[in-house]
Design a protein around this motif. Structure first.
Motif, mmCIF file in Angstrom:
data_model
loop_
_atom_site.group_PDB
_atom_site.id
_atom_site.type_symbol
_atom_site.label_atom_id
_atom_site.label_comp_id
_atom_site.label_asym_id
_atom_site.label_seq_id
_atom_site.Cartn_x
_atom_site.Cartn_y
_atom_site.Cartn_z
ATOM 1 N N ILE A 193 0.854 -1.186 0.000
ATOM 2 C CA ILE A 193 0.000 0.000 0.000
ATOM 3 C C ILE A 193 0.895 1.242 0.000
ATOM 4 C CG2 ILE A 193 -1.724 1.312 1.280
ATOM 5 C CD1 ILE A 193 -2.723 -1.300 2.449
ATOM 6 N N THR A 223 0.840 5.696 -0.485
ATOM 7 C CA THR A 223 0.051 6.926 -0.478
ATOM 8 C C THR A 223 0.912 8.073 -0.992
ATOM 9 O OG1 THR A 223 0.684 7.564 1.779
ATOM 10 C CG2 THR A 223 -1.220 6.092 1.538
ATOM 11 N N TYR A 281 -2.179 -5.106 0.238
ATOM 12 C CA TYR A 281 -3.543 -5.489 -0.125
ATOM 13 C C TYR A 281 -3.469 -6.548 -1.218
ATOM 14 C CZ TYR A 281 -3.218 -2.680 -4.405
ATOM 15 O OH TYR A 281 -2.858 -2.177 -5.621
ATOM 16 N N SER A 325 -11.634 -6.398 -8.067
ATOM 17 C CA SER A 325 -11.800 -5.558 -6.892
ATOM 18 C C SER A 325 -10.499 -5.415 -6.116
ATOM 19 C CB SER A 325 -12.885 -6.133 -5.960
ATOM 20 O OG SER A 325 -12.470 -7.359 -5.401
ATOM 21 N N THR A 326 -10.363 -4.276 -5.475
ATOM 22 C CA THR A 326 -9.355 -4.004 -4.457
ATOM 23 C C THR A 326 -10.151 -3.589 -3.219
ATOM 24 O OG1 THR A 326 -9.128 -1.671 -5.027
ATOM 25 C CG2 THR A 326 -7.737 -3.232 -6.234
ATOM 26 N N ASP A 379 -10.843 -0.847 -2.028
ATOM 27 C CA ASP A 379 -11.644 0.377 -2.146
ATOM 28 C C ASP A 379 -12.124 0.692 -3.565
ATOM 29 O OD1 ASP A 379 -9.185 0.947 -3.148
ATOM 30 O OD2 ASP A 379 -8.667 2.500 -1.698
ATOM 31 N N VAL A 380 -11.911 -0.209 -4.516
ATOM 32 C CA VAL A 380 -12.421 -0.027 -5.872
ATOM 33 C C VAL A 380 -12.873 -1.388 -6.398
ATOM 34 C CG1 VAL A 380 -11.915 0.676 -8.247
ATOM 35 C CG2 VAL A 380 -10.897 1.930 -6.347
ATOM 36 N N ASP A 436 -14.580 3.949 -2.936
ATOM 37 C CA ASP A 436 -13.942 5.064 -2.232
ATOM 38 C C ASP A 436 -12.537 5.355 -2.751
ATOM 39 O OD1 ASP A 436 -16.189 5.278 -0.662
ATOM 40 O OD2 ASP A 436 -15.398 4.037 0.966
ATOM 41 N N GLY A 437 -11.939 4.388 -3.428
ATOM 42 C CA GLY A 437 -10.594 4.605 -3.951
ATOM 43 C C GLY A 437 -10.528 5.658 -5.040
ATOM 44 N N ALA A 442 -10.457 11.464 -3.207
ATOM 45 C CA ALA A 442 -9.220 11.919 -2.578
ATOM 46 C C ALA A 442 -9.457 13.246 -1.872
ATOM 47 C CB ALA A 442 -8.108 12.067 -3.612
ATOM 48 N N SER A 500 -14.377 13.490 -5.676
ATOM 49 C CA SER A 500 -14.558 12.175 -6.292
ATOM 50 C C SER A 500 -14.242 12.258 -7.777
ATOM 51 C CB SER A 500 -15.997 11.698 -6.083
ATOM 52 O OG SER A 500 -16.197 10.436 -6.685
#
Length: 373
Positions: A121, A123, A134, A165-166, A168-169, A226-227, A230, A244
């Protein structure tokens, strides 16, 4: 009823041809769900992509669903691929097929799951990771039906759900496959090749096979989750806001596959059919990749030992600067198939295939199948 089924399959194939013609080559690279183009099965992959007219049983879910109609009883297949060795990606595929009472229809189900391993992960503030991992999820679920119009012609249709899928997406899409096969070969009531007392010459036809299929017809899908949002400072304000991002729709990678095949009998004795050499040829019209022309061979001894080889050609594949595919070399494979009873109606088979790639270290696929007739 039979006529209605045939007309429905023909309509799907026709609409698929129109769809492929409307897909401009300029859109290559804009498609999602490209895992639908990956063959995770061990037997058919040994001949490259030259299997539209040849494929049968559970593996028909990938190339031509009409081949599902060749199942006489029950078939179970499991396959595992080490895909593009060096990437750490594995593909697990499982499927079963069951002939219905009356011997005309066959139903089946196949599931493929991609294991991509753990991904760090990252950021904006921690681009080097160190905050956990993940695991993406990619899978395809297929439900198919094939119908035999006599002993030579079969048609099939397959409905599939593809998902990615991940944490958050995610995205999901439905697709449809359809296919036709003509095979002037052994009838279901004929004794199997492996039986030394059989007289297959009296039961064989012209040894010609033909197949056509359309794959992955479906509606466009859109990623969500949610991915895609930001936190950011807008217009220099002192506080942050959540924004979004809109994801564009992605189409399925549809393609049309047309194949021909011919069986050569290599036995000197007319009443024996122990040695077979099959040549297969296919042309694949892709909407999401360059078109391909494929040539494959399969040698079989009493349907107990089978050796395969194939090659897929597409424009620019011989030049590193122009090719679009990691699969640049030969495909080879083998099967050892043994009977489970004296009548040789029930068999167990071990399959293997290797697909050369550049870069990476090729793709190895192992499989096991059980057929109960």
């Amino acid at each position: 009823m039979r006529k209605n089924i045939f007309v429905a399959i023909a309509a799907v194939l026709t609409s698929g041809a129109m769809h492929a013609q409307l897909s401009a080559p300029a859109r290559t690279g804009q498609y999602g769900f490209t895992q639908l183009m990956v063959n995770g099965w061990s037997q058919s992959s040994g001949m490259g992509n030259a299997s539209a007219a040849l494929v049968s049983g559970v593996e028909s879910f990938h190339w031509n669903i009409a081949g599902l109609g060749k199942v006489n009883g029950t078939e179970l297949v499991f396959s595992r691929s080490a895909w593009l060795v060096g990437t750490g990606i594995n593909i697990n595929s499982f499927g079963f097929a069951q002939a219905l009472s009356g011997g005309k229809g066959v139903v089946g189900m196949a599931i493929s799951s991609f294991s991509l391993g753990q991904i760090p992960i990252t950021t904006y503030d921690q681009p080097d990771g160190g905050i956990g991992t993940y695991k993406p999820s990619i899978s395809n679920i297929n439900l198919g039906y094939a119908y035999n119009f006599g002993d030579k012609i079969s048609a099939g249709i397959n409905v599939k759900l593809a998902s990615e899928s991940t944490p958050d997406v995610n995205v999901g899409a439905f697709g449809i496959d359809a296919g036709l096969q003509y095979a002037d070969l052994l009838t279901k009531s004929t004794v199997k090749y492996m039986n030394p007392d059989a007289n297959p010459a009296a039961a064989r036809g012209s040894d010609i096979r033909f197949g056509v299929s359309i794959k992955n017809l479906g509606t466009d899908a859109k990623y969500k989750g949610d991915g895609l949002a930001a936190k950011s400072n807008i217009d220099g304000k002192s506080y942050s806001q959540t924004t979004s991002q809109r994801a564009d729709k992605t189409p399925l990678p549809s393609f049309i596959n047309i194949g021909l095949a011919y069986d050569f009998r290599l036995d000197n004795q007319k009443d024996r059919y122990w040695h077979r050499l099959t040549t297969g040829f296919s042309f694949t019209n892709n909407s999401a990749a360059p078109n391909q022309t494929s040539l494959g061979f399969e040698y079989a001894y009493r349907e107990m030992l089978m050796l395969r080889a194939g090659y897929n050609y597409e424009e620019g594949i011989f030049n590193y600067d122009t090719r679009n595919n990691a699969y640049t070399g030969m495909n080879i494979g083998a099967t050892v198939q043994l009977p489970l009873d004296k009548k040789r109606d029930n068999v167990i088979g071990i399959d293997y295939s290797y697909r050369h790639t550049n870069p990476f270290n090729g793709t190895h696929t192992f499989g096991m199948r059980i057929s109960i007739n």
